[in-house]
Design an enzyme around this catalytic site. Structure first.
Site, PDB file in Angstrom:
ATOM      1  N   ASP A 195       0.878  -1.162   0.000  1.00  0.00           N
ATOM      2  CA  ASP A 195       0.000   0.000   0.000  1.00  0.00           C
ATOM      3  C   ASP A 195       0.923   1.223   0.000  1.00  0.00           C
ATOM      4  O   ASP A 195       2.104   1.117   0.355  1.00  0.00           O
ATOM      5  CB  ASP A 195      -0.865  -0.031   1.270  1.00  0.00           C
ATOM      6  CG  ASP A 195      -1.671   1.237   1.427  1.00  0.00           C
ATOM      7  OD1 ASP A 195      -2.321   1.653   0.453  1.00  0.00           O
ATOM      8  OD2 ASP A 195      -1.646   1.827   2.533  1.00  0.00           O
TER       9      ASP A 195
ATOM     10  N   ASP B 270      -0.121   5.090   0.839  1.00  0.00           N
ATOM     11  CA  ASP B 270      -0.385   6.083   1.888  1.00  0.00           C
ATOM     12  C   ASP B 270      -0.404   5.432   3.261  1.00  0.00           C
ATOM     13  O   ASP B 270      -1.219   4.555   3.518  1.00  0.00           O
ATOM     14  CB  ASP B 270      -1.748   6.762   1.636  1.00  0.00           C
ATOM     15  CG  ASP B 270      -1.764   7.588   0.360  1.00  0.00           C
ATOM     16  OD1 ASP B 270      -0.869   8.421   0.193  1.00  0.00           O
ATOM     17  OD2 ASP B 270      -2.668   7.389  -0.466  1.00  0.00           O
TER      18      ASP B 270
HETATM   19  C1  BG6 Z   1      -5.683   5.823  -0.378  1.00  0.00           C
HETATM   20  C2  BG6 Z   1      -5.817   6.644   0.889  1.00  0.00           C
HETATM   21  O1  BG6 Z   1      -4.362   5.422  -0.546  1.00  0.00           O
HETATM   22  O2  BG6 Z   1      -6.076   6.572  -1.512  1.00  0.00           O
HETATM   23  C3  BG6 Z   1      -7.237   7.174   0.993  1.00  0.00           C
HETATM   24  O3  BG6 Z   1      -5.525   5.847   2.011  1.00  0.00           O
HETATM   25  C4  BG6 Z   1      -7.592   7.956  -0.275  1.00  0.00           C
HETATM   26  O4  BG6 Z   1      -7.366   7.985   2.131  1.00  0.00           O
HETATM   27  C5  BG6 Z   1      -7.420   7.058  -1.489  1.00  0.00           C
HETATM   28  O5  BG6 Z   1      -8.936   8.424  -0.210  1.00  0.00           O
HETATM   29  C6  BG6 Z   1      -7.720   7.777  -2.799  1.00  0.00           C
HETATM   30  O6  BG6 Z   1      -6.738   8.743  -3.030  1.00  0.00           O
HETATM   31  P1  BG6 Z   1      -6.727   9.789  -4.210  1.00  0.00           P
HETATM   32  O7  BG6 Z   1      -5.309  10.292  -4.222  1.00  0.00           O
HETATM   33  O8  BG6 Z   1      -7.073   9.061  -5.478  1.00  0.00           O
HETATM   34  O9  BG6 Z   1      -7.723  10.841  -3.882  1.00  0.00           O
HETATM   35 MG    MG Z   2      -2.804   3.152   3.534  1.00  0.00          MG
END
Ligand code: BG6
Ligand code: MG
Length: 214
Positions: free
Chosen positions: A10, A12
């Protein structure tokens, strides 16, 4: 278990710590709509897609129902604020522990993929100089269902050409561990995901992976 051939990470909360940026950007939207929003609600957004995150935030909304178009505008506005914050990221935002461990995992011959719900994944990896650390990328741009659905990890395994049970999913989100299990993969929990106790392995530090991936 074990008999592992690849690792799917993963992004984030595992490789980089963008949670604070997600929080700041969503807070801007919540304030505008006069919605209560705190770190606890932000935690529920881990691993969840942008639109699904907005729906969680709107649980506290007391105004008139919002149209699809309005919701899309709000999600876009959040993303613009989020990307402005992402632009401040540099290679210094990746901990040495993470960078060195990724390099060692590669040296040991494991396949390495990203399995992230984010549509900004490539942008982030470029900012922090980690594009080359991953053999394959499965992200928010190639999936139709977000975690806890296993799609993002199943695609990552397919891109790597590995069987799911030979892949280790590394996650900080409960939704991500659930997704890895649903995809038939082995799982390693770090940070927030440790609490649920569902994962095959638990990591205190990122480099603890080196004890699993011998
Ligand atoms: C995930 C995060 O990696 O990505 C979430 O943990 C986030 O919090 C999701 O909503 C979508 O991200 P993005 O960058 O496409 O808005
Ligand atoms: Mg995460």
């Amino acid at each position: 278990m074990k008999n592992l051939e690849a690792v799917i990470f993963d992004l984030d909360g595992v490789i980089v710590f963008t949670d604070k940026f997600h929080f700041q950007a969503w807070k801007k939207i919540a304030d505008k709509l006069e919605i209560y929003f705190d770190e606890e609600i932000n935690n529920r957004l881990r691993g969840v897609s942008r639109m699904d995150s907005l729906e969680i935030i709107l649980e506290e909304y007391e105004g008139e129902p919002l149209s699809r178009e309005r919701k899309e505008e709000l999600a876009e506005e959040k993303n613009e604020a989020y990307r402005e914050l992402l632009k401040t990221m540099t290679p210094a935002d990746v901990e040495d522990d993470v960078r060195e461990t990724l390099a060692e995992i590669r040296r040991r011959g494991y396949g390495i993929a990203l399995g992230s719900s984010s549509k900004n994944a490539r942008f982030i990896l470029e900012r922090v100089g980690l594009m080359d650390a991953f053999d394959k990328i499965s992200d928010g741009t190639n999936i139709t269902k977000s975690k806890p659905d296993p799609e993002v990890f199943q695609k990552a395994a397919r891109f790597l050409g590995k069987e799911p049970q030979k892949c280790l999913v590394v996650e900080d989100a409960d939704a991500g561990i659930t997704a890895g299990i649903a995809g038939g993969m082995q799982t390693a929990a770090i940070g927030d995901a440790v609490r649920s106790g569902k994962a095959t392995y638990t990591l205190n530090k990122f480099r603890d992976l080196l004890e699993i991936l011998v």
